[in-house]
Design an enzyme around this catalytic site. Structure first.
Site, short mmCIF file in Angstrom:
data_model
loop_
_atom_site.label_atom_id
_atom_site.label_comp_id
_atom_site.label_asym_id
_atom_site.label_seq_id
_atom_site.Cartn_x
_atom_site.Cartn_y
_atom_site.Cartn_z
N GLU A 142 0.86 -1.38 -0.42
CA GLU A 142 -0.05 -0.11 -0.29
C GLU A 142 0.83 1.03 0.50
O GLU A 142 1.03 1.73 0.83
CB GLU A 142 -0.81 -0.67 1.51
CG GLU A 142 -1.87 -1.16 1.59
CD GLU A 142 -2.59 -1.40 0.37
OE1 GLU A 142 -3.67 -0.29 -0.56
OE2 GLU A 142 -3.63 -2.25 0.25
N ASP A 267 7.21 27.02 -24.74
CA ASP A 267 6.38 27.91 -24.09
C ASP A 267 8.01 28.66 -23.04
O ASP A 267 8.14 27.86 -22.85
CB ASP A 267 5.67 27.09 -23.19
CG ASP A 267 5.32 28.05 -22.13
OD1 ASP A 267 4.80 29.52 -22.55
OD2 ASP A 267 5.33 28.61 -20.24
N HIS A 400 2.94 25.06 -18.41
CA HIS A 400 3.73 24.80 -19.16
C HIS A 400 3.89 24.32 -20.22
O HIS A 400 3.63 25.07 -21.76
CB HIS A 400 5.45 24.53 -18.77
CG HIS A 400 4.84 26.08 -16.93
ND1 HIS A 400 5.02 27.50 -17.22
CD2 HIS A 400 5.23 25.60 -15.83
CE1 HIS A 400 4.92 27.68 -15.65
NE2 HIS A 400 5.15 26.48 -15.52
N ASP A 403 0.82 24.39 -22.32
CA ASP A 403 0.85 25.43 -23.32
C ASP A 403 1.29 25.45 -24.56
O ASP A 403 1.40 25.16 -25.94
CB ASP A 403 1.33 27.12 -22.66
CG ASP A 403 0.57 28.18 -21.53
OD1 ASP A 403 -1.33 27.28 -22.00
OD2 ASP A 403 0.69 28.16 -21.07
#
Length: 418
Positions: A142, A267, A400, A403
């Site tokens: 887990e 970008d 970023h 974009d």
């Protein structure tokens, strides 16, 4: 599933689900030192790991094993019972002494131990002592319930010391939220690591029983998202994810060799916002976008980032950059890149985002593009802090590479209505 009478007569196919054949071979070969097993309920991943731990112990007579869960009060009914099950299935019951105080399973012929600890008492971990040899195996069950990668590293640094052999198993059901640290962890590339995903669909049905399968089918019909998360182990988000059409998978060199509509997006950034570059291909017939390369840099000049891009793309390949920095676009042209500024206009951000959301699939290779995979999978709509209602618009943060992809596909979505 039949219990083996002894290890010499045991067929591993009787105790290991066929879904884990590749994982078993990787562990046995010694080519990896960490195996991350993730997946949905009923996938048999914990059963597989418990068997592998016993087999590794027998193969390496100087090592001991430690099994960890977040809370000590969960050990007895989970991982301890699971290890005892594996010992029984392998026909080794008479060769192990298993006790609960202290909680450990000892291989009688050698004195090797499998020990169990909860990390809610870190003092116990720091004071682990073994009668001979060294600790060579850690299992974190887990994984997502632990505090984060630093806690896991601290344990590994404390336990896996000395000796020529060491191995770590990490297993978990992926949480719904992509930003959970365990979901992020499996997207990282780590030397010597193998990540494997399994579901109940790959387990022999007779191992699960008709009730388990019927319950899974019922949830599939009544709550498909819950089914995908619980039984298929998918990261489904909290209902506010922007991109519900993501496919995170490896993109092969053979696939890339067939891409004939390749473009690049940039970008601009410096610090703290990074400069981001992506290489991509759009399959118009299938309405599928493939993202298969990236670069991310801080405090790096235009000359240096241009050199990086030139080292990754063929001469003349189109690169579309944010038009907000005309000088940077001109710099790239002067450095010999086929760079042009993106065409913007009123509503262009919303339109380009909706176009990306409307695609049949955005396929991202998390090995080649880990930063891009993280941004796209964790990008969510914002909620009102008081009412909890989802706010309109797209958050302008941690986007970023998103974009860069918008700019790289600028010519495509501009033709489709903007």
């Amino acid at each position: 599933m039949e219990v083996c009478r002894s290890l010499t007569t045991c067929k591993l196919s009787d105790v290991i689900s066929p879904a884990f054949a590749e994982s078993h071979r990787a562990v046995k070969s010694g080519k990896i030192n960490e195996l991350v097993e993730k997946g949905g309920r009923g996938s048999c991943k914990s059963s597989f790991v418990s068997v592998e731990i016993v087999l590794l112990l027998l193969k390496n007579p100087l090592i001991h094993a430690c099994v960890f869960r977040k809370y000590g009060n969960t050990l007895r009914t989970t991982v301890y019972t699971q290890i005892v099950w594996a010992i029984t299935q392998l026909g080794l019951t008479r060769k192990f002494r298993c006790t609960v105080s202290p909680m450990e399973c000892t291989y009688l012929p050698t004195g090797q131990k499998i020990m169990f600890f909860g990390l809610d008492d870190p003092g116990k971990v720091k004071s682990i002592k073994v009668p001979f040899g060294y600790i060579g195996i850690d299992w974190f069950e887990e994984l997502d319930q632990f505090d984060g990668p630093e806690q896991i590293r601290n344990v590994e640094q404390s336990t896996l010391r000395g000796g020529s052999f060491s191995f770590t198993f990490k297993s978990f059901n992926p949480p719904a939220m992509a930003r959970n640290w365990a979901n992020r962890y499996v997207l990282e590339k780590k030397p010597g690591q193998m990540v494997h995903h399994s579901t109940y669909l790959t387990a022999p049905p007779e191992w699960l029983g008709p009730r388990f399968i019927a319950d899974a089918e019922h949830l599939k019909n009544t709550n498909p998202t819950g089914y995908r998360h619980e039984y298929l182990g998918e990261v489904v988000g909290s209902g506010t994810q922007v991109f519900e059409n993501l496919q995170l998978r490896a993109i092969t060199d053979a696939e890339i060799g067939q891409f004939d509509r390749v473009t690049n997006g940039v970008d601009w950034g410096w610090y703290p916002d990074p400069w981001a570059w992506n290489r991509m291909h759009y399959d118009a017939a299938r309405r599928t976008l493939y993202l298969f390369d990236e670069l991310t840099r801080n405090r790096t000049s235009n000359a240096d980032t241009a050199a990086l891009v030139k080292g990754r793309v063929p001469a003349g390949e189109l690169l579309i950059a944010d038009s907000a920095e005309e000088k940077s676009v001109s710099d790239y042209r002067s450095y010999g890149l086929n760079c042009r500024a993106s065409e913007k206009g009123p509503g262009s951000v919303a339109y380009s985002m909706k176009w990306l959301q409307s695609l049949a699939a955005i396929v991202i290779d998390p090995g080649r593009c880990p930063d891009t995979a993280q941004e796209f999978s964790e990008y969510e709509y914002e909620r009102d802090g008081k009412t909890g209602e989802v706010l309109q618009g797209y958050p302008d943060a941690a986007n970023h590479h998103i974009d860069a992809v918008r700019y790289g596909t600028n010519k495509i979505w501009k033709r489709r209505g903007q």
